[in-house]
Design a protein around this motif. Structure first.
Motif, mmCIF file in Angstrom:
data_model
loop_
_atom_site.group_PDB
_atom_site.id
_atom_site.type_symbol
_atom_site.label_atom_id
_atom_site.label_comp_id
_atom_site.label_asym_id
_atom_site.label_seq_id
_atom_site.Cartn_x
_atom_site.Cartn_y
_atom_site.Cartn_z
ATOM 1 N N UNK A 34 59.553 34.112 75.300
ATOM 2 C CA UNK A 34 58.715 34.244 74.100
ATOM 3 C C UNK A 34 59.419 35.115 73.053
ATOM 4 N N UNK A 35 59.988 36.238 73.511
ATOM 5 C CA UNK A 35 60.671 37.114 72.560
ATOM 6 C C UNK A 35 61.808 36.366 71.877
ATOM 7 N N UNK A 36 62.515 35.550 72.663
ATOM 8 C CA UNK A 36 63.666 34.828 72.087
ATOM 9 C C UNK A 36 63.226 33.816 71.041
ATOM 10 N N UNK A 37 62.192 33.027 71.369
ATOM 11 C CA UNK A 37 61.771 31.988 70.426
ATOM 12 C C UNK A 37 61.182 32.624 69.166
ATOM 13 N N UNK A 38 60.374 33.641 69.322
ATOM 14 C CA UNK A 38 59.765 34.244 68.129
ATOM 15 C C UNK A 38 60.827 34.943 67.289
ATOM 16 N N UNK A 48 45.707 34.432 73.438
ATOM 17 C CA UNK A 48 46.232 34.725 72.092
ATOM 18 C C UNK A 48 46.967 36.070 72.073
ATOM 19 N N UNK A 49 46.420 37.061 72.773
ATOM 20 C CA UNK A 49 47.078 38.377 72.807
ATOM 21 C C UNK A 49 48.470 38.279 73.428
ATOM 22 N N UNK A 50 48.567 37.503 74.500
ATOM 23 C CA UNK A 50 49.889 37.337 75.131
ATOM 24 C C UNK A 50 50.868 36.707 74.137
ATOM 25 N N UNK A 51 50.386 35.730 73.399
ATOM 26 C CA UNK A 51 51.244 35.068 72.402
ATOM 27 C C UNK A 51 51.671 36.073 71.328
ATOM 28 N N UNK A 52 50.723 36.882 70.885
ATOM 29 C CA UNK A 52 51.015 37.819 69.786
ATOM 30 C C UNK A 52 51.923 38.963 70.235
ATOM 31 N N UNK A 53 51.858 39.301 71.507
ATOM 32 C CA UNK A 53 52.790 40.315 72.038
ATOM 33 C C UNK A 53 54.215 39.771 71.947
ATOM 34 N N UNK A 54 54.389 38.534 72.374
ATOM 35 C CA UNK A 54 55.717 37.900 72.277
ATOM 36 C C UNK A 54 56.190 37.838 70.834
ATOM 37 N N UNK A 55 55.274 37.480 69.933
ATOM 38 C CA UNK A 55 55.632 37.394 68.513
ATOM 39 C C UNK A 55 56.036 38.763 67.971
ATOM 40 N N UNK A 56 55.320 39.792 68.371
ATOM 41 C CA UNK A 56 55.623 41.157 67.899
ATOM 42 C C UNK A 56 57.021 41.574 68.348
ATOM 43 N N UNK A 57 57.317 41.313 69.624
ATOM 44 C CA UNK A 57 58.630 41.734 70.143
ATOM 45 C C UNK A 57 59.772 41.014 69.421
ATOM 46 N N UNK A 58 59.602 39.718 69.203
ATOM 47 C CA UNK A 58 60.643 38.961 68.496
ATOM 48 C C UNK A 58 60.862 39.511 67.100
ATOM 49 N N UNK A 90 57.512 40.507 57.536
ATOM 50 C CA UNK A 90 56.624 41.643 57.231
ATOM 51 C C UNK A 90 55.181 41.160 57.136
ATOM 52 N N UNK A 91 55.008 40.035 56.451
ATOM 53 C CA UNK A 91 53.650 39.478 56.324
ATOM 54 C C UNK A 91 53.153 38.957 57.676
ATOM 55 N N UNK A 92 54.055 38.315 58.417
ATOM 56 C CA UNK A 92 53.664 37.845 59.754
ATOM 57 C C UNK A 92 53.236 39.027 60.630
ATOM 58 N N UNK A 93 53.981 40.145 60.523
ATOM 59 C CA UNK A 93 53.706 41.278 61.415
ATOM 60 C C UNK A 93 52.300 41.829 61.195
ATOM 61 N N UNK A 94 51.829 41.735 59.970
ATOM 62 C CA UNK A 94 50.464 42.199 59.693
ATOM 63 C C UNK A 94 49.462 41.317 60.449
#
Lengths: 380, 345
Positions: free
Chosen positions: B72-76, B208-218, B318-322
């Motif tokens: 997930x971290x890699x793809x995001x 969704x939280x699991x997905x957003x954790x991966x997105x945050x790390x990426x 930056x906008x995505x991170x919000x």
């Protein structure tokens, strides 16, 4: 990736917590108020086997791995042992005794380690000087070779266990023209002519550890008391840093767990506006501050220990990250714990004020947060 | 205890990166296109590349472990848009539907699982008609899972494009979220929902939280690397920018947050995999900390890079991170949940 502790490690952690709650914690508050080192508790740590936990059995230890050693420190904090005593334990075991274990000759090990393991003797480490803190290479304490001995002149500052130590691992320049490679290391015993300690410094926190200056005035050190080779002091000091930034952090993280448990209990028992304050979202938010910090910090600390157990040398980046995180990110949760207790939090009886004071040392001792940032900056 | 990936895991993840990286430029052009048709082509092309990897099988496991986070971290990191199209669309759809598969038609299932078609998940949080924003793949999905409340709780039901299209207006959101995310305005709710399947909203939020954790790390990793590389290349006077203490120290803080977030997230995913007693509280901890760190890191990275940061790819991140703190369990709610769980509520 696998993050569970072994059954033996979990059992041991419970044993340490049980021991500390019974033998040590009841004495912590009183000693903190008086700002006194607790010799009895320190010896109890020795009797239980914590002071030399990772030493080989022939030196009075239990041959524990680094992770188990870290867990023991965490357990002391989790039981409620104050930051002063755990700091004294850390300075004694990791900064003094472990340096002897790693770099000492067999004679040196035999002479010091069994005594240090039991707590019969107390150890300290002298590196920082009045004018050389973060800039270690600029130390001015000089060791001049004269025939079969060295003569030490200079002083050390902020030395944990300084006033009570029976033996000190002292860093001094054997070649003033060189920077890091001019530093050597010596063992100096209490009572050596020319060696004295200054008065116990009155500190904001970690008050049960005693801290002082070490003074060397034409202090004659026999050749056999040099630890390691001439000029090897810098490497030795660096190696202790990994301990400083793993095992020494662990009691602090355990202490935060202790404080979290106190906060949970208080949030359930304290009623305002007709209901427990734990029902208010602002209170839950403060509990979250503590929990998030503990979980993240514990992982970073365990990782340094795991890397040491794997035999990876000088894990500077991991160690600096762990130290920086614990130092800088602990300020908010420590403050949250105090605020959650309101006026009671400001009073000694509820212990969180002691924890708040003790936690202020985290971004300063063992290398300031700015120094950790500098290390990370360079390694990036 | 083991903090190391196995050689097999590293090989799989590197193979995944190698497959995807060369195609990214063209993919991003399509995924960022204002033309819905091109965006859909981009999504399907990206899905095609991902389908050759173990990505989906790792995510679709009943209990995901740390390895899924590695991918997930890699793809995001490589493509946040493709990540959201896949994770918030197809994989979220499949993860919700899978335990309920017996109630749904199965003919669409294989094509979705093999990433040959595109799915969307719409969540109506309150009864009644109203616009729904951040609908993943909303403008071009083949299948829609509509989750909406009725008198008996939340119900989930599947609709195809024609069914849902007849009763909704769909508009891609503004940059940088569109066209991967859409606004949808149902004109009349397709109330086959009454015959849908009951669903706990908490189950949806957890995924969704699991997905957003991966997105945050990426995004943290991307921000760190872009800022680091920029400060090594850019010079102030006779030295690289990274040698300036204020800049270097900021980078050190960013790296520390990356490391701390990643390890907290790994622990949460590990806890989930072994059904640890603290798995729920750890997931909320990871969600809150990773999302907050992501926002902070992006802000600092842009500050370090100055105008270059604001004009480059970090602006959209930056906008995505919000968004990471807003979607799923919002950060404030996650913190309240942590407190509640600790208090035994």
């Amino acid at each position: 990736m696998e993050f569970s502790l072994s059954p033996e490690q979990m059992t041991f952690k419970e044993q340490v917590i049980k021991f500390a709650r019974k033998e040590i914690v009841p004495r912590c508050g009183e000693h903190d108020l008086r700002g006194e080192f607790d010799f009895q508790s320190f010896r109890k740590l020795g009797e239980f086997g914590i002071l030399g936990l990772h030493f080989p059995e022939e030196y009075g230890g239990s041959n524990a791995d680094v992770l188990t050693t870290v867990i023991a420190g965490e357990a002391l904090g989790e039981a409620g042992v104050d930051g002063g005593l755990t700091l004294s334990y850390g300075a004694h075991t990791f900064l003094c005794a472990d340096t002897i274990l790693t770099f000492g000759t067999e004679e040196q090990r035999q002479r010091y380690l069994p005594r240090l393991s039991t707590g019969e003797w107390i150890g300290c480490m002298g590196l920082t000087e009045p004018s050389a803190g973060s800039d270690v290479a600029s130390i001015k304490t000089r060791a001049t070779k004269r025939g079969d001995h060295y003569v030490l002149n200079g002083s050390k500052m902020f030395i944990t266990n300084g006033p009570v130590a029976d033996v000190a691992v002292v860093y001094a320049k054997t070649d003033m023209d060189l920077k890091r490679s001019g530093i050597s290391c010596f063992l100096v015993e209490k009572g050596t002519p020319g060696f004295s300690s200054g008065k116990n410094l009155l500190k904001m926190g970690v008050r049960t550890s005693c801290t002082s200056e070490l003074i060397f005035e034409d202090c004659r050190i026999p050749m056999e008391n040099r630890l390691g080779g001439e000029g090897e002091g810098w490497i030795m000091a660096l190696r202790t840093v990994e301990w400083d930034r793993s095992a020494l952090l662990a009691p602090f993280i355990g202490g935060m767990t202790y404080v979290l448990k106190k906060c949970i209990r208080y949030a359930k028992e304290r009623y305002q506006f007709g209901r427990p304050i734990g029902e208010f979202e602002a209170t839950k938010n403060k509990l979250a501050d503590l929990k998030i910090f503990i979980e993240a910090a514990r992982m970073l600390c365990y990782r340094v220990a795991w890397a040491k157990d794997k035999g990876r040398p000088l894990n500077h980046l991991e160690a600096a990250v762990a130290k920086l995180f614990v130092g800088d990110w602990s300020l908010v949760p420590a403050n949250s714990a105090l605020l959650l207790h309101g006026g009671y939090g400001y009073c000694h009886e509820y212990e969180v004020e002691r924890y708040f004071r003790d936690s202020r040392l985290a971004p300063i001792g063992g290398g300031t947060s700015d120094i950790q940032k500098r290390i990370i900056q360079r390694l990036l | 205890m083991d903090f190391e990936w196995t050689e097999e895991e590293i090989a799989m993840a590197e193979g995944f990166t190698r497959t995807l990286s060369p195609q990214l430029g063209e993919l991003e052009t399509r995924l960022n296109s204002s033309e819905v048709k091109l965006a859909r082509e981009g999504v399907l092309r990206g899905f095609g590349l991902i389908s050759e990897s173990p990505y989906c099988s790792l995510i679709l496991r009943e209990r995901q472990g740390p390895t899924s986070l590695l991918f997930r971290e890699r793809l995001s990191y490589l493509s946040p848009r493709l990540y959201f199209a896949l994770e918030m669309g197809n994989l979220l759809f499949l993860k919700i539907v899978e335990p309920l598969a017996q109630f749904f038609k199965a003919d669409y299932y294989d094509t979705l699982k093999n990433l040959r078609s595109v799915a969307s998940v719409l969540v109506l949080e309150a009864e009644g008609v109203g616009p729904i924003s951040f609908v993943p793949n909303g403008a071009y999905a083949d299948l829609f899972l509509l989750i909406a409340p009725n008198q008996k709780g939340y119900k989930a039901s599947v609709f195809d494009q024609l069914e849902i299209g007849a009763s909704t207006e769909s508009t891609p959101m503004d940059w940088p979220f569109g066209p991967i995310f859409s606004h949808m305005r149902p004109k009349e709710l397709p109330y086959r929902l009454d015959h849908g399947v009951s669903l706990e909203l908490g189950t949806l939020r957890k995924i969704q939280d699991q997905i957003l954790i991966g997105a945050s790390l990426g995004s943290i990793k991307r921000a760190f690397e872009e800022a680091r590389d920029f400060t090594k290349a850019k010079r102030r006077g006779d030295r690289p920018l990274i040698a300036c203490q204020e800049v270097g120290f900021k980078l050190a803080e960013i790296f520390t947050l990356l490391d701390a977030s990643r390890h907290l997230a790994l622990r949460a995913f590990w806890a989930e995999e072994i059904a640890h007693r603290e798995k729920d509280v750890l997931l909320f901890c990871a969600k809150a900390f990773c999302a907050e760190s992501s926002e902070r890191v992006l802000s600092e990275a842009i500050q370090i890079m100055g105008k270059d940061g604001f004009e480059g790819s970090l602006k959209e991140l930056y906008l995505f991170s919000k968004l990471f703190g807003v979607l799923g369990t919002p950060t404030e709610r996650a913190r309240v949940n942590i407190g509640g769980l600790l208090l035994g509520a």
